[in-house]
Design a protein around this motif. Structure first.
Motif, PDB file in Angstrom:
ATOM      1  N   LYS A 231      -5.029  -7.960   5.485  1.00 62.12           N
ATOM      2  CA  LYS A 231      -3.817  -7.349   6.018  1.00 62.12           C
ATOM      3  C   LYS A 231      -4.161  -6.574   7.282  1.00 62.12           C
ATOM      4  O   LYS A 231      -5.259  -6.025   7.396  1.00 62.12           O
ATOM      5  CB  LYS A 231      -3.289  -6.376   4.961  1.00 62.12           C
ATOM      6  N   VAL A 232      -3.200  -6.535   8.212  1.00 60.70           N
ATOM      7  CA  VAL A 232      -3.380  -5.668   9.377  1.00 60.70           C
ATOM      8  C   VAL A 232      -2.700  -4.343   9.064  1.00 60.70           C
ATOM      9  O   VAL A 232      -1.540  -4.316   8.656  1.00 60.70           O
ATOM     10  CB  VAL A 232      -2.779  -6.299  10.643  1.00 60.70           C
ATOM     11  N   VAL A 233      -3.438  -3.230   9.190  1.00 54.75           N
ATOM     12  CA  VAL A 233      -2.875  -1.908   8.905  1.00 54.75           C
ATOM     13  C   VAL A 233      -3.006  -1.043  10.163  1.00 54.75           C
ATOM     14  O   VAL A 233      -3.767  -1.360  11.078  1.00 54.75           O
ATOM     15  CB  VAL A 233      -3.593  -1.226   7.708  1.00 54.75           C
ATOM     16  N   LYS A 234      -2.266   0.034  10.167  1.00 49.70           N
ATOM     17  CA  LYS A 234      -2.373   1.009  11.273  1.00 49.70           C
ATOM     18  C   LYS A 234      -3.414   2.035  10.885  1.00 49.70           C
ATOM     19  O   LYS A 234      -3.365   2.609   9.791  1.00 49.70           O
ATOM     20  CB  LYS A 234      -1.018   1.686  11.476  1.00 49.70           C
ATOM     21  N   TYR A 235      -4.372   2.294  11.751  1.00 53.05           N
ATOM     22  CA  TYR A 235      -5.328   3.355  11.488  1.00 53.05           C
ATOM     23  C   TYR A 235      -5.269   4.292  12.686  1.00 53.05           C
ATOM     24  O   TYR A 235      -5.629   3.919  13.799  1.00 53.05           O
ATOM     25  CB  TYR A 235      -6.743   2.798  11.324  1.00 53.05           C
ATOM     26  N   GLU A 236      -4.801   5.531  12.430  1.00 51.53           N
ATOM     27  CA  GLU A 236      -4.510   6.465  13.525  1.00 51.53           C
ATOM     28  C   GLU A 236      -3.620   5.720  14.523  1.00 51.53           C
ATOM     29  O   GLU A 236      -2.623   5.155  14.141  1.00 51.53           O
ATOM     30  CB  GLU A 236      -5.810   7.022  14.103  1.00 51.53           C
ATOM     31  N   ASP A 237      -3.995   5.588  15.785  1.00 51.76           N
ATOM     32  CA  ASP A 237      -3.083   4.868  16.693  1.00 51.76           C
ATOM     33  C   ASP A 237      -3.570   3.446  16.970  1.00 51.76           C
ATOM     34  O   ASP A 237      -3.136   2.805  17.909  1.00 51.76           O
ATOM     35  CB  ASP A 237      -2.911   5.648  17.996  1.00 51.76           C
ATOM     36  N   GLN A 238      -4.483   2.952  16.141  1.00 52.34           N
ATOM     37  CA  GLN A 238      -5.038   1.604  16.353  1.00 52.34           C
ATOM     38  C   GLN A 238      -4.645   0.676  15.212  1.00 52.34           C
ATOM     39  O   GLN A 238      -4.342   1.136  14.114  1.00 52.34           O
ATOM     40  CB  GLN A 238      -6.576   1.670  16.379  1.00 52.34           C
ATOM     41  N   LYS A 239      -4.726  -0.632  15.501  1.00 52.68           N
ATOM     42  CA  LYS A 239      -4.555  -1.602  14.415  1.00 52.68           C
ATOM     43  C   LYS A 239      -5.923  -1.944  13.860  1.00 52.68           C
ATOM     44  O   LYS A 239      -6.912  -2.013  14.617  1.00 52.68           O
ATOM     45  CB  LYS A 239      -3.900  -2.874  14.931  1.00 52.68           C
ATOM     46  N   LEU A 240      -5.952  -2.222  12.571  1.00 50.69           N
ATOM     47  CA  LEU A 240      -7.205  -2.564  11.911  1.00 50.69           C
ATOM     48  C   LEU A 240      -6.915  -3.731  10.970  1.00 50.69           C
ATOM     49  O   LEU A 240      -5.935  -3.696  10.227  1.00 50.69           O
ATOM     50  CB  LEU A 240      -7.657  -1.339  11.111  1.00 50.69           C
ATOM     51  N   ALA A 241      -7.728  -4.794  11.029  1.00 47.68           N
ATOM     52  CA  ALA A 241      -7.542  -5.920  10.105  1.00 47.68           C
ATOM     53  C   ALA A 241      -8.541  -5.748   8.974  1.00 47.68           C
ATOM     54  O   ALA A 241      -9.749  -5.685   9.213  1.00 47.68           O
ATOM     55  CB  ALA A 241      -7.794  -7.236  10.830  1.00 47.68           C
ATOM     56  N   VAL A 242      -8.028  -5.626   7.752  1.00 46.70           N
ATOM     57  CA  VAL A 242      -8.925  -5.395   6.612  1.00 46.70           C
ATOM     58  C   VAL A 242      -8.803  -6.537   5.612  1.00 46.70           C
ATOM     59  O   VAL A 242      -7.730  -7.090   5.397  1.00 46.70           O
ATOM     60  CB  VAL A 242      -8.629  -4.047   5.912  1.00 46.70           C
ATOM     61  N   TYR A 243      -9.921  -6.865   5.010  1.00 44.04           N
ATOM     62  CA  TYR A 243      -9.965  -7.901   3.974  1.00 44.04           C
ATOM     63  C   TYR A 243     -10.784  -7.345   2.820  1.00 44.04           C
ATOM     64  O   TYR A 243     -11.833  -6.720   3.034  1.00 44.04           O
ATOM     65  CB  TYR A 243     -10.632  -9.166   4.523  1.00 44.04           C
ATOM     66  N   LYS A 244     -10.277  -7.545   1.595  1.00 44.60           N
ATOM     67  CA  LYS A 244     -11.026  -7.107   0.417  1.00 44.60           C
ATOM     68  C   LYS A 244     -11.514  -8.342  -0.336  1.00 44.60           C
ATOM     69  O   LYS A 244     -10.708  -9.195  -0.724  1.00 44.60           O
ATOM     70  CB  LYS A 244     -10.122  -6.271  -0.488  1.00 44.60           C
ATOM     71  N   SER A 245     -12.819  -8.458  -0.500  1.00 42.24           N
ATOM     72  CA  SER A 245     -13.372  -9.643  -1.170  1.00 42.24           C
ATOM     73  C   SER A 245     -13.084  -9.571  -2.669  1.00 42.24           C
ATOM     74  O   SER A 245     -12.631  -8.543  -3.175  1.00 42.24           O
ATOM     75  CB  SER A 245     -14.883  -9.722  -0.931  1.00 42.24           C
ATOM     76  N   GLU A 246     -13.380 -10.653  -3.365  1.00 47.15           N
ATOM     77  CA  GLU A 246     -13.153 -10.706  -4.812  1.00 47.15           C
ATOM     78  C   GLU A 246     -13.933  -9.603  -5.521  1.00 47.15           C
ATOM     79  O   GLU A 246     -13.518  -9.094  -6.552  1.00 47.15           O
ATOM     80  CB  GLU A 246     -13.580 -12.076  -5.384  1.00 47.15           C
ATOM     81  N   SER A 247     -15.085  -9.224  -4.945  1.00 44.39           N
ATOM     82  CA  SER A 247     -15.892  -8.184  -5.586  1.00 44.39           C
ATOM     83  C   SER A 247     -15.511  -6.783  -5.092  1.00 44.39           C
ATOM     84  O   SER A 247     -16.146  -5.808  -5.458  1.00 44.39           O
ATOM     85  CB  SER A 247     -17.373  -8.442  -5.326  1.00 44.39           C
ATOM     86  N   GLY A 248     -14.476  -6.709  -4.253  1.00 46.36           N
ATOM     87  CA  GLY A 248     -13.988  -5.408  -3.815  1.00 46.36           C
ATOM     88  C   GLY A 248     -14.611  -4.912  -2.521  1.00 46.36           C
ATOM     89  O   GLY A 248     -14.281  -3.830  -2.047  1.00 46.36           O
ATOM     90  N   GLU A 249     -15.478  -5.709  -1.949  1.00 41.57           N
ATOM     91  CA  GLU A 249     -16.112  -5.283  -0.701  1.00 41.57           C
ATOM     92  C   GLU A 249     -15.087  -5.353   0.437  1.00 41.57           C
ATOM     93  O   GLU A 249     -14.336  -6.324   0.549  1.00 41.57           O
ATOM     94  CB  GLU A 249     -17.273  -6.233  -0.411  1.00 41.57           C
ATOM     95  N   VAL A 250     -15.078  -4.333   1.281  1.00 42.19           N
ATOM     96  CA  VAL A 250     -14.090  -4.299   2.365  1.00 42.19           C
ATOM     97  C   VAL A 250     -14.728  -4.752   3.671  1.00 42.19           C
ATOM     98  O   VAL A 250     -15.816  -4.307   4.041  1.00 42.19           O
ATOM     99  CB  VAL A 250     -13.518  -2.873   2.528  1.00 42.19           C
ATOM    100  N   HIS A 251     -14.036  -5.669   4.359  1.00 43.77           N
ATOM    101  CA  HIS A 251     -14.470  -6.134   5.676  1.00 43.77           C
ATOM    102  C   HIS A 251     -13.378  -5.725   6.654  1.00 43.77           C
ATOM    103  O   HIS A 251     -12.207  -6.027   6.425  1.00 43.77           O
ATOM    104  CB  HIS A 251     -14.610  -7.663   5.700  1.00 43.77           C
ATOM    105  N   ALA A 252     -13.750  -5.061   7.716  1.00 47.37           N
ATOM    106  CA  ALA A 252     -12.733  -4.595   8.669  1.00 47.37           C
ATOM    107  C   ALA A 252     -13.111  -5.008  10.082  1.00 47.37           C
ATOM    108  O   ALA A 252     -14.284  -4.998  10.458  1.00 47.37           O
ATOM    109  CB  ALA A 252     -12.590  -3.086   8.584  1.00 47.37           C
ATOM    110  N   ILE A 253     -12.102  -5.373  10.847  1.00 48.08           N
ATOM    111  CA  ILE A 253     -12.319  -5.792  12.237  1.00 48.08           C
ATOM    112  C   ILE A 253     -11.176  -5.271  13.114  1.00 48.08           C
ATOM    113  O   ILE A 253     -10.093  -4.946  12.609  1.00 48.08           O
ATOM    114  CB  ILE A 253     -12.377  -7.337  12.363  1.00 48.08           C
TER     115      ILE A 253
END
Ligand code: FES
Length: 514
Positions: free
Chosen positions: A433-455
Motif C-alpha cells: 500500500k502507498v501511505v502518507k508519512y509526514e509530508d511524503q508518500k511511502l510504499a510499504v509491503y508486509k511479507s507473509e512473515s510480517g517483514e516490512v519492506h518500504a520504498i
C-alpha cells in the motif's frame, strides 16, 4: 526454474531450468551487442552470428526473465491489431506486407526448430475468431475481408475448437504454437556453439558513444559497432515511451476433467478478448487461457483479474485443477504496428524493437529478421513500415537517451520507526500500500512473515507514482510500464535504476507477526 518478473509462476517458467552458459566471456570487443535475453534478443543475436558477426548478449537477470517467460505463446499472422485497422492506418499494400512479415516469422521459427533440432513442441495450428452477437458478427465480417485482402487464408466455419456458444466464426490457417522458453534456450545453445557470447545477471549501467559504442555493466566494459535494445521497451527517455502504452494480460494453465482440450487456437471478440489453446508440458496436457487485460497500474486489485478469468474458464470447461496463474506485460503501439529499426534520435548504430502489442512471439522474429538486414545494411521491404522514426516528434519534447540521472533522495539516511507509519499495522501479510508519512508518500509491503519492506514510490524513469500489483507483488508504474520488486529493484524497464529503499525499524516485524 526460470526466475521471472513477478511473484506468480508461469507454466513455462516452472518447467524450464535457468539457462547455463557454456562459455566464459573473456573478450570485450564485439561487432554487435544485444541487450536483453528474451526471444527478440536471442533470435536477433543468432541471425547475426550466423551471418558472420561477432555477437554478445547481455541479460540483466536470466534468459526469459521478462515477457518471453510470461507469454501464452500463440504464433499468429491473424493479429491483435486487426487488418481493418492496419489497412486504415497504413493502406492495403502495407497490410499485406505485415501479413507477409508475420508469415515469414513463423517460418523462421519452424525452420530453426528443424535445422537445429530444437524440441520445443512447435506445432502448426489454425486460429478461430468467434462472434457472439450481431455487432461482433459485423466486426468479424470486416476483419475477414481485410484479412483476406492482406493475403491470409481465412474462411467462415461452422465449428470452433472450444465449447463456447457463438453465432459466427472465422478460421485462419497458417498459425502455430510452441513452448517459448524451450525455444529460446535451444536458440541460445546454438548461438553459443556458433561462437556467440551470453552474459546473464549483467545489468547495463550506461552506454557511451565514442569511436565504438561502449557498454558499461556491473561485469565490466564491452564495446561494439552496433547495439540492439531487445529490452521490450528501451531504457532512458525516448519518444517511444510516449508511443507505447504498457498493458498487462492474465493467463492460467488448467487441467480438465475430460480430454476435450482444444488443439487449435481460439479467440472471442470481447474487449478485452479471451484466448484459449492447449500445450503439453512434460507429458501433461494443459488448457492455457488468457485475457482480462488492463493498462499497467490501472487496476486497483489485480487478484480480481485472476478470479474473473477463472470464472470465465470454469463457465465453459470442466476444470479439474488450476495449476498456474500468472500475468505478463506488453506494449501497445499508438498506430497498431511495432517499432523496429533505428532508435528515434539515433540514426546509426543503436537499434530497437518494441510495441509488439499482444503478438510478441511472432513480432520478435519479424524484428530479428529486419534488424539483421539493417545491421548488415541489406535492403528490406519492411524498413519503412516498421521504422520507429515514423512517429512525429512532439513539440517541445527533447528526444534523448539519458542514463544515471540523479535520483532525488527523499528518505536518505532515515530509518523510520514502524509505529509511526500510518496504516502499517492494518496491512495484511502479503499486501502492499502507498501511505502518507509526514509530508511524503511511502510504499510499504508486509511479507507473509510480517517483514516490512518500504520504498519511495516515485518511479526513477520520469517520476510518476508507482501502484501496487497484488497479483505479482510488484510496484508498477502506470506511465510507461516500469516495474519494481518489493525492495525497489527493477523488474521491467524503461527504468534502469532501483527505487529508493527506506529502512524501517524492527518493531514493524514484531507488529506484523501479531
Ligand atoms: Fe516512466 Fe515510470 S515508467 S515514469
Amino acid at each position: 526454474m526460470i526466475h521471472r518478473d513477478g511473484n506468480c509462476t508461469s507454466l513455462w517458467q516452472d518447467h524450464t531450468g535457468i539457462y547455463k552458459s557454456d562459455r566464459d566471456v573473456a573478450d570485450h570487443h564485439y561487432d554487435v551487442i544485444v541487450i536483453g535475453g528474451g526471444i527478440t534478443g536471442i533470435s536477433t543475436a543468432l541471425l547475426l552470428q550466423e551471418a558472420g558477426k561477432k555477437c554478445l548478449v547481455l541479460e540483466a537477470r536470466n534468459l526469459c526473465f521478462g515477457t518471453t517467460g510470461g507469454t501464452t505463446a500463440h504464433l499468429n499472422t491473424l493479429l491483435d491489431t486487426p487488418y481493418t485497422t492496419i489497412s486504415k492506418n497504413f493502406g492495403e499494400e502495407n497490410a499485406a506486407l505485415v501479413a507477409r512479415a508475420t508469415k515469414e516469422a513463423i517460418e523462421l521459427i519452424n525452420t530453426n526448430c528443424k535445422r537445429y533440432l530444437i524440441d520445443c513442441d512447435f506445432m502448426e495450428a489454425d486460429a478461430f475468431l468467434f462472434a457472439q452477437d450481431e455487432k461482433q458478427e459485423r466486426e468479424l465480417e470486416d476483419i475477414r475481408k481485410a484479412s483476406e485482402a492482406a493475403g491470409l487464408d481465412v474462411r467462415y466455419t461452422t465449428g470452433i475448437p472450444v465449447p463456447i456458444p457463438f453465432t459466427k466464426a472465422m478460421q485462419a490457417k497458417g498459425q502455430a504454437k510452441f513452448n517459448p522458453t524451450l525455444y529460446v534456450h535451444g536458440l541460445a545453445r546454438v548461438f553459443e556453439e556458433l561462437g556467440g557470447a551470453i552474459v546473464q545477471e549483467c545489468p547495463v549501467q550506461a552506454i557511451e558513444k565514442n569511436d565504438r559504442m561502449e557498454v558499461i555493466t556491473i561485469k565490466g566494459r564491452f564495446s561494439a559497432v552496433d547495439i540492439v535494445y531487445a529490452t521490450h521497451i528501451p531504457p532512458g527517455i525516448n519518444l517511444l515511451h510516449l508511443r507505447c502504452a504498457p498493458w498487462r494480460s492474465y493467463a492460467m494453465a488448467v487441467t480438465l476433467e475430460n480430454d476435450q482440450y482444444p488443439e487449435d487456437l481460439a479467440y472471442d471478440m470481447h474487449d478485452p478478448y479471451n484466448y484459449y489453446r492447449t500445450q503439453v508440458v512434460d507429458g501433461q496436457k494443459y488448457l492455457v487461457a488468457g485475457g482480462m487485460d488492463h493498462k499497467t497500474g490501472h487496476e486497483e486489485e489485480t487478484g480480481r483479474c485472476f478470479r474473473e478469468l477463472e470464472s470465465i474458464v470454469r463457465q465453459h470447461f470442466p476444470v479439474r485443477e488450476v495449476c498456474y496463474r500468472w500475468s505478463s506485460q506488453y506494449f501497445e503501439p499508438a498506430d497498431g504496428l511495432p517499432y523496429i529499426g533505428h532508435l528515434p534520435g539515433e540514426q546509426e548504430h543503436i537499434f530497437v524493437a518494441t510495441g509488439y502489442s499482444g503478438n510478441g512471439m511472432v513480432y520478435s522474429s519479424v524484428a530479428a529478421l529486419l534488424l539483421r538486414q539493417l545491421i548488415l545494411q541489406e535492403p528490406s521491404p519492411y524498413t519503412e513500415l516498421f521504422d520507429p522514426n515514423r512517429i512525429k516528434p512532439v513539440a517541445g519534447f527533447t528526444n534523448f537517451i539519458k542514463h544515471n540521472a540523479d535520483v532525488v533522495k527523499q528518505f536518505a539516511e532515515k530509518f523510520l520507526p514502524a509505529e509511526n507509519i500510518p496504516g502499517l499495522s492494518a496491512l495484511a501479510p502479503g499486501e502492499g500500500k502507498v501511505v502518507k508519512y509526514e509530508d511524503q508518500k511511502l510504499a510499504v509491503y508486509k511479507s507473509e512473515s510480517g517483514e516490512v519492506h518500504a520504498i519511495h514510490p516515485v518511479c526513477t524513469h520520469m517520476r510518476c507514482d508507482v501502484k501496487w500489483n497484488s497479483a505479482e507483488r510488484s510496484w508498477d508504474c502506470p506511465c510507461h510500464g516500469a516495474r519494481y520488486d518489493v525492495d525497489g529493484n527493477v523488474l521491467t524497464g524503461p527504468a534502469d535504476r532501483a527505487l529508493e529503499k527506506v529502512g524501517v525499524s524492527t518493531l514493524a516485524t514484531e507488529q506484523g507477526r501479531h
